[in-house]
Scaffold this motif. Structure first.
Motif, PDB file in Angstrom:
ATOM      1  N   LYS A 194       0.839  -1.205   0.000  1.00  0.00           N
ATOM      2  CA  LYS A 194       0.000   0.000   0.000  1.00  0.00           C
ATOM      3  C   LYS A 194       0.871   1.251   0.000  1.00  0.00           C
ATOM      4  O   LYS A 194       0.569   2.248  -0.672  1.00  0.00           O
ATOM      5  CB  LYS A 194      -0.910  -0.031   1.234  1.00  0.00           C
ATOM      6  CG  LYS A 194      -2.002   1.027   1.228  1.00  0.00           C
ATOM      7  CD  LYS A 194      -2.979   0.814   2.349  1.00  0.00           C
ATOM      8  CE  LYS A 194      -2.288   0.877   3.697  1.00  0.00           C
ATOM      9  NZ  LYS A 194      -3.227   0.924   4.822  1.00  0.00           N
ATOM     10  N   LYS A 195       1.976   1.176   0.732  1.00  0.00           N
ATOM     11  CA  LYS A 195       2.905   2.308   0.772  1.00  0.00           C
ATOM     12  C   LYS A 195       3.566   2.514  -0.586  1.00  0.00           C
ATOM     13  O   LYS A 195       3.744   3.642  -1.049  1.00  0.00           O
ATOM     14  CB  LYS A 195       3.956   2.064   1.846  1.00  0.00           C
ATOM     15  CG  LYS A 195       4.714   3.316   2.262  1.00  0.00           C
ATOM     16  CD  LYS A 195       5.265   3.162   3.663  1.00  0.00           C
ATOM     17  CE  LYS A 195       5.794   4.499   4.185  1.00  0.00           C
ATOM     18  NZ  LYS A 195       6.066   4.466   5.621  1.00  0.00           N
ATOM     19  N   LEU A 196       3.914   1.415  -1.243  1.00  0.00           N
ATOM     20  CA  LEU A 196       4.497   1.498  -2.586  1.00  0.00           C
ATOM     21  C   LEU A 196       3.508   2.127  -3.572  1.00  0.00           C
ATOM     22  O   LEU A 196       3.882   2.955  -4.408  1.00  0.00           O
ATOM     23  CB  LEU A 196       4.884   0.103  -3.070  1.00  0.00           C
ATOM     24  CG  LEU A 196       6.153  -0.509  -2.487  1.00  0.00           C
ATOM     25  CD1 LEU A 196       6.298  -1.944  -2.975  1.00  0.00           C
ATOM     26  CD2 LEU A 196       7.373   0.303  -2.875  1.00  0.00           C
ATOM     27  N   LEU A 197       2.241   1.722  -3.472  1.00  0.00           N
ATOM     28  CA  LEU A 197       1.217   2.299  -4.342  1.00  0.00           C
ATOM     29  C   LEU A 197       1.089   3.799  -4.094  1.00  0.00           C
ATOM     30  O   LEU A 197       0.910   4.582  -5.028  1.00  0.00           O
ATOM     31  CB  LEU A 197      -0.124   1.614  -4.098  1.00  0.00           C
ATOM     32  CG  LEU A 197      -1.284   2.066  -5.002  1.00  0.00           C
ATOM     33  CD1 LEU A 197      -1.007   1.703  -6.456  1.00  0.00           C
ATOM     34  CD2 LEU A 197      -2.603   1.436  -4.552  1.00  0.00           C
ATOM     35  N   GLY A 198       1.223   4.194  -2.822  1.00  0.00           N
ATOM     36  CA  GLY A 198       1.186   5.621  -2.497  1.00  0.00           C
ATOM     37  C   GLY A 198       2.316   6.385  -3.148  1.00  0.00           C
ATOM     38  O   GLY A 198       2.134   7.497  -3.653  1.00  0.00           O
TER      39      GLY A 198
END
Length: 661
Positions: A194-198
């Motif tokens: 999710k952090k990577l997608l952010g």
């Protein structure tokens, strides 16, 4: 390209958001902007969820139960009042299972295409409605109006979709992107991805979207509302034609022909395609699509909102049924009795403030003449008000409330999967089930938008504090991990004050509340006399301020607060800016001010009960939460007193809803 079936994270966003919503001249424009965004997001979700077992929303459990999404995906829920609540944020994340790169790209295209197609449907419906009204021979031959309509609507939205394959190589992520995995204790794979997608979303948004430039031959003036696009209307064909004259002639004729029930424009409303769509989308499209009659989503103007509490008090005094009721359907039903043709129906709250039925009708772009039957009813209500010792005219000021959860950008990313779903679902349920009741039924207001932790509403000045406090308190337990906090801004403005400026003042008051330590409330008073004041208080002090409001509503005097503020400015002057003044002198000054405050209150005629004690409690609560670390205790104490005095004057204004004559 990866052809192996695996799991992906997909994000969707649509914008602009704030600029689209706040660029509004009427409350209808505000609501419509919010509703269009929620509607298009619901469309995107319904397309993404064509295969529910394959695509799962991260922050929303059972999305098909959401009224707007259910209407799009299943065609169910027409006529449900909840489908009229704009309560979906412009962004969502979904987990897509059993897919490859080709599958996910196809899904991206489907979502974007469906949203664009839905927007074009709305635009076509509005254009068709306008064409029906502007089809006279004179208009067709001399005032062709829709140049660049398609260009404006097709280039407006910024729709972004981003995806990443679900990654499990955490060591590589840790080394290359500097993410400290040691901080993530549970649900590590989900939270890291999710952090990577952010990160990818942020990089994607760094590539700015620019609407298509207008052609060099464009000579029409800019839209009077947004100033970005040219207004619709006739375009000059050569140097011999004066473009300004052509535009004025077109809009003067267009306004007279545009007798659309429940909606209207004035000659000053010279709009581009985007804002014509906002103004007429309900009438031309949403009414039929949602299964609600045109009259069912009557969005009150600011003058009517300002008068709602006044009308409610008269209703309580008046035994027989009149037309001024708090319930929208009752108001409309009673007024409509006097209009055989619904096409000719119109209502404006300006009539409530007029001394004659034609008072504002002579002004350019002014309101229409009040029909005799309606004027008779207004006069009847004024007689009831006078008989019961109420003001014969309603308050002329209303309130805008902007409330936003604190640190939400940190809460969702730090939550694990289950926590995120529960938090998101709780907020959406709160938005659909509770907020509308709090705003409209309990506090006589109008809900513009509610995305859960983000609420925009308008209400009478007499009820706005109660409304804000209730929403704040009901938000607290929505996070399963830690209670939410929220900051809010309230702007008190005259019903004739530019709605865009009032909106901006509410947002600035909200920002000031956040800058003051968060979990606070900022109040801005925008007087027509030109003196604007803003003060901040913690939520725990709201009940004290409400006691002052109640006292002022019961005819207790507020003159002592103005006298004290005047003396405060004389005594303090530049003292708080003097860095060299000694603490002992400041302490003496504080004691003098308190003694003077008590003296003024004691000598006042009909001050609020225990006014000085309430003032001290207010100061104490402000000082405790809003203390600036750079200030010493005496400076903080003096600033708290200054803030408290401004708030007491604000309470007086909230109680009256008007400036003293």
């Amino acid at each position: 390209m990866n052809n192996n079936k695996q799991k992906y994270l997909l994000s969707f966003s649509i914008g602009p958001v704030q600029d689209f919503i706040k660029t509004a001249r009427t409350v209808r424009d505000l609501w419509s902007g919010s509703y269009i965004l929620s509607w298009l997001t619901a469309k995107a979700i319904s397309v993404a969820r064509k295969e529910p077992s394959k695509v799962e929303l991260i922050y929303l459990k059972d999305p098909e139960t959401h009224p707007l999404i259910k209407l799009h995906s299943k065609g169910e829920g027409k006529g449900d009042p909840k489908v009229l609540i704009p309560c979906l944020p412009n962004y969502f994340i979904a987990e897509v299972k059993d897919s490859n790169d080709e599958d996910i790209k196809k899904l991206q295209k489907k979502i974007v295409k469906a949203v664009c197609k839905e927007w074009l449907k709305i635009a076509r419906a509005v254009k068709k409605k306008l064409d029906e009204k502007w089809t006279s021979k004179d208009m067709k031959e001399n005032y062709p109006w829709d140049y660049d309509w398609k260009t404006q609507i097709r280039s407006f939205w910024e729709i972004r979709t981003t995806f990443i394959p679900f990654c499990e190589n955490f060591i590589q992520i840790d080394n290359s992107l500097g993410i400290d995995l040691s901080e993530i204790k549970e649900d590590c794979d989900f939270r890291v991805n999710k952090k990577l997608l952010g990160f990818l979303d942020a990089a994607n948004k760094a590539i700015r979207h620019y609407p298509k430039h207008e052609t060099p031959e464009e000579t029409r003036p800019k839209c009077s509302l947004c100033g970005a696009y040219s207004q619709m209307g006739t375009r000059a064909k050569g140097k011999n034609e004066d473009q300004m004259i052509l535009s004025r002639e077109f809009w003067e004729k267009a306004v007279k022909l545009l007798d659309i029930p429940w909606e209207r424009i004035q000659t000053k409303d010279r709009f581009c395609a985007i804002h014509l769509i906002k103004r007429f989308a309900w009438n031309a499209y949403f009414s039929e699509r949602t299964g609600h009659p045109l009259s069912e989503k009557r969005v009150w103007d600011t003058a009517t909102i300002a008068a709602m509490d006044w009308m409610n008090k008269i209703k309580e005094k008046k035994k027989d049924e009149g037309f001024l009721h708090v319930n929208a359907e009752e108001i409309l039903k009673e007024i409509q009795k006097h209009f055989k043709d619904e096409e000719k129906f119109h209502w404006t709250g300006h009539w409530l403030n007029w001394k004659t039925p034609t008072e504002g009708a002579d002004q350019e772009g002014g309101e229409p003449v009040c029909p005799p039957e309606v004027w008779t009813l207004i006069e009847d209500y004024r007689k009831t008000a006078k008989k019961n010792e109420l003001s014969t005219f309603p308050p002329s000021y209303y309130a805008i409330l902007a409330i936003d959860g604190d640190n939400m950008g940190e809460r969702f990313p730090s939550a694990n999967r289950d926590q995120g779903i529960k938090l998101g679902s709780n907020l959406i349920k709160f938005a659909t089930d509770k907020v509308k009741t709090i705003v409209e039924k309990d506090n006589l207001g109008t809900l513009v938008y509610c995305g859960g932790d983000d609420v925009l509403a308008l209400a009478p000045t007499a009820t706005i504090l109660k409304c804000a406090k209730k929403i704040h308190d009901d938000l607290l337990p929505k996070d399963p991990v830690k209670d939410l906090t929220a900051s809010a801004g309230i702007a008190i403005a005259h019903y004739k004050y530019d709605l865009r400026d009032a909106m901006e003042a509410a947002r600035k008051a909200e920002k000031k509340a956040k800058d003051s330590g968060r979990d606070c409330l900022g109040i801005a008073i925008l007087k027509r006399s030109g003196t604007h004041k803003t003060a901040v208080l913690p939520w725990k002090a709201v009940n004290v301020l409400q006691k002052f409001i109640k006292a002022f509503q019961n005819d207790k005097t507020d003159r002592w607060s103005y006298q004290m503020k005047s003396e405060w400015d004389q005594i303090i002057g530049e003292t708080l800016k003097d860095a060299d003044i000694e603490d002992k002198n400041l302490e003496t000054l504080r004691d003098i001010i308190d003694a003077e405050m008590k003296r003024i209150i004691d000598r006042s005629d009909k001050p609020p009960r225990k006014a000085f004690k309430l003032f001290q409690i207010l100061v104490c609560r402000i000082e405790k939460q809003l203390k600036n670390e750079k200030d010493n205790s005496i400076i903080s104490s003096l600033k708290a007193r200054d803030n408290a005095l401004t708030l007491i004057q604000s309470a007086s204004f909230l109680a009256r809803g008007r400036e003293e004559e």
